[in-house]
Enzyme design. Structure first.
Site, short mmCIF file in Angstrom:
data_model
loop_
_atom_site.label_atom_id
_atom_site.label_comp_id
_atom_site.label_asym_id
_atom_site.label_seq_id
_atom_site.Cartn_x
_atom_site.Cartn_y
_atom_site.Cartn_z
N ASP A 59 47.43 38.08 34.84
CA ASP A 59 48.16 38.95 35.76
C ASP A 59 49.53 38.38 36.10
O ASP A 59 50.55 39.07 36.05
CB ASP A 59 47.36 39.16 37.05
CG ASP A 59 45.96 39.66 36.75
OD1 ASP A 59 45.74 40.14 35.63
OD2 ASP A 59 45.10 39.56 37.65
N LYS A 103 38.57 42.59 47.17
CA LYS A 103 38.12 41.23 46.87
C LYS A 103 37.25 40.67 47.99
O LYS A 103 37.58 39.72 48.67
CB LYS A 103 39.33 40.34 46.60
CG LYS A 103 40.08 40.79 45.36
CD LYS A 103 40.71 39.67 44.61
CE LYS A 103 41.25 40.09 43.27
NZ LYS A 103 42.17 41.22 43.26
N HIS A 140 38.73 40.33 30.62
CA HIS A 140 37.80 39.25 30.98
C HIS A 140 37.75 38.17 29.91
O HIS A 140 36.68 37.60 29.66
CB HIS A 140 36.39 39.80 31.25
CG HIS A 140 36.25 40.35 32.64
ND1 HIS A 140 36.07 39.54 33.74
CD2 HIS A 140 36.30 41.61 33.11
CE1 HIS A 140 35.99 40.30 34.83
NE2 HIS A 140 36.14 41.55 34.47
N SER A 184 46.63 44.70 39.85
CA SER A 184 47.22 43.42 40.24
C SER A 184 48.18 43.47 41.42
O SER A 184 49.18 42.74 41.43
CB SER A 184 47.93 42.76 39.05
OG SER A 184 46.99 42.29 38.16
C1 GLA Z 1 41.51 40.00 37.12
C2 GLA Z 1 41.95 38.55 36.97
C3 GLA Z 1 42.51 38.30 35.57
C4 GLA Z 1 41.55 38.80 34.49
C5 GLA Z 1 41.09 40.23 34.78
C6 GLA Z 1 40.03 40.71 33.82
O1 GLA Z 1 42.61 40.84 37.06
O2 GLA Z 1 42.92 38.22 37.92
O3 GLA Z 1 42.81 36.94 35.41
O4 GLA Z 1 40.48 37.93 34.34
O5 GLA Z 1 40.59 40.34 36.11
O6 GLA Z 1 40.54 40.76 32.53
#
Ligand code: GLA
Length: 467
Positions: free
Chosen positions: A194, A238, A49, A149
């Protein structure tokens, strides 16, 4: 000497059956596909984050991926299938403004990647001809809604196929930046971690990623360690609620940065180029690190802030606050949280995590993995207490991993559910996995929820025939 990380790991994970997927493509579309590409998932080792505040992070690409076979079409339609349950057939036309499917629909990730590249390509000189669509089939081995991701991999992969079919060329760094922007289509105001990890992944290497400008630095990892990923079994899809929880943090960070900018300008009577917390670098601001730290250490009060208080401090009207900070992609406004904006806690997390990333990179470079584990544990505590993105199950899982003998463990990805990541000595791998299986999963063997991963290469094509 640097070697491939986790090469000899006992891999229990799913692999993707490219040949089987090709057969399904042919059976469903009645033609042969010539393009095969893949994009891996990622696990974030540390730096959670903080990417959207432009602070450095340390993820790695893993041996779980989304793969797709595709063939160009003569028209501008994209027809997509998947062999995964819960991913029904979808179809749309390429256009300057592609309207999204309903929130949460998997097709939006494909649209996100395509839309971004349509915008990019349409603005380039020499783009005379119309865009071509494709028939495409996806499969995957990345657990979804688990913080690894899978959705970014889908965005990146779709954009890669679109670019290949339409001869849209970019360099890798530009492409990674565009892909980070692309995700705003689905409503997240995320950072670029990501997409960068998915594209820059290198076998046996973690990636130190910096933002503004985007750069990456592969850091080899010493032999004899394993990365274990364990799913809390709490899904973090999401949904609107998830997006609000996530975006609330990004808003709080931007509000904190705006207040610090104002504070610095008042204290020093000059301009300070601070838009995000990652801009708080002494050198960049013409201050010593000591001066800067003295300034911000006591800046925020403990109580949560109201929007009115922040607006008054930074000299903005409520209307300006809405436009600058609270506007959602769909035109609605993010509501003020009932418990107020928790600027102090968020700020402390970001600054602490930023420092931990730098220390972790140093520990990794020196092969001091015990130290690395300590930073992982501290990161989890901070995410739980200051950033409040953990949940009871993730906390329990992290405790289980540590009690089972991991050097360190923490939640990975956005949180609110999803996976934990742990670092273990290779010789402890089986013991740790067995104990966690007992302690957390009630003895059940579920290769998709508890696995040791191999740090892998980034996204790419495995076959490139367009006819
Ligand atoms: C998600 C977002 C990233 C990042 C993480 C937390 O994966 O896509 O960009 O902010 O949360 O680290």
């Amino acid at each position: 000497m640097p070697v491939r990380w986790n090469r000899k790991s006992t891999r229990t994970g799913k692999t993707v059956n490219y040949a089987g997927l090709k057969r399904t493509f042919t059976a469903r579309f009645g033609k042969l596909p010539g393009l095969l590409a893949r994009a891996p998932g990622r696990v974030n080792l540390i730096g959670e984050h903080i990417d959207y505040s432009n602070c450095p992070v340390l993820p790695a690409a893993i041996d779980r991926e989304i793969a797709a076979w595709a063939v160009p079409r003569e028209d501008r339609t994209i027809r997509m299938l998947s062999d995964m349950p819960g991913f029904p057939a979808r179809e749309f036309d390429i256009a300057p403004d592609i309207p999204p499917f309903e929130t949460g629909d998997w097709g939006n990730y494909v649209k996100a990647g395509v839309q971004e590249m349509v915008r990019y390509a349409a603005g380039r000189p020499g783009r005379g001809r119309a865009f071509q669509g494709m028939d495409v089939i996806y499969t995957g081995s990345i657990p979804s809604a688990a913080g690894l991701s899978s959705s970014s991999a889908l965005v990146v992969l779709s954009a890669m196929l679109f670019c290949e079919i339409n001869d849209v060329k970019t360099d890798l760094l530009t492409f990674a930046g565009l892909m980070a922007e692309a995700e705003r289509y689905v409503g997240t105001r995320g950072g670029g971690m990501d997409q960068a990890a998915i594209l820059f992944g290198k076998e046996g290497h973690a990636l130190k990623i910096d933002f503004a400008p985007l750069t990456f630095d592969p850091v080899p990892v010493p032999e004899g360690y394993r990365i274990i990923v364990a799913d809390s079994l709490v899904k973090a899809p999401k949904t609107r609620d998830f997006l609000d929880q996530y975006n609330r943090r990004t808003i709080e960070c931007r509000l904190a940065a705006a207040m610090l900018k104002k504070g610095l300008e008042t204290a020093y009577n000059r301009d300070f180029p601070v838009a995000v917390l990652g801009d708080l670098k002494g050198e960049k601001l013409g201050l010593t690190d000591g001066e800067l730290k003295d300034f911000y250490e006591l800046f925020f009060h403990d109580n949560p802030y109201t929007s009115g208080e922040i607006a008054a401090y930074i000299g903005r009207t409520q209307r300006e606050m809405e436009e600058k900070f609270y506007r959602r992609r769909d035109g609605t406004y993010f509501p003020e949280p009932e418990d107020g904006f928790r600027l102090k806690e968020r700020f402390l997390h970001v600054m602490g995590e930023w420092e931990r990333v730098l220390f972790s990179v140093e520990a990794l470079t020196r092969g001091n993995m015990d130290r690395f584990g300590v930073y992982m544990n501290a990161s989890h505590r901070s995410l739980k207490e200051l950033y409040q993105v953990s949940c009871a199950e993730l906390d329990e899982l992290v405790d289980c991993l540590c009690n089972a003998g991991a050097l360190g463990a923490r939640l990975t990805g956005a949180g609110f559910g999803g996976c934990a990541v742990a670092l273990v000595r290779a010789e402890d791998e089986d013991t740790v996995m067995n104990r966690v299986r007992e302690l957390y999963y009630g003895g059940r063997d579920a290769p998709d929820v508890l696995f040791s991963c191999v740090v892998s290469r980034g996204a790419g094509f495995l076959q490139k025939r367009k006819d």
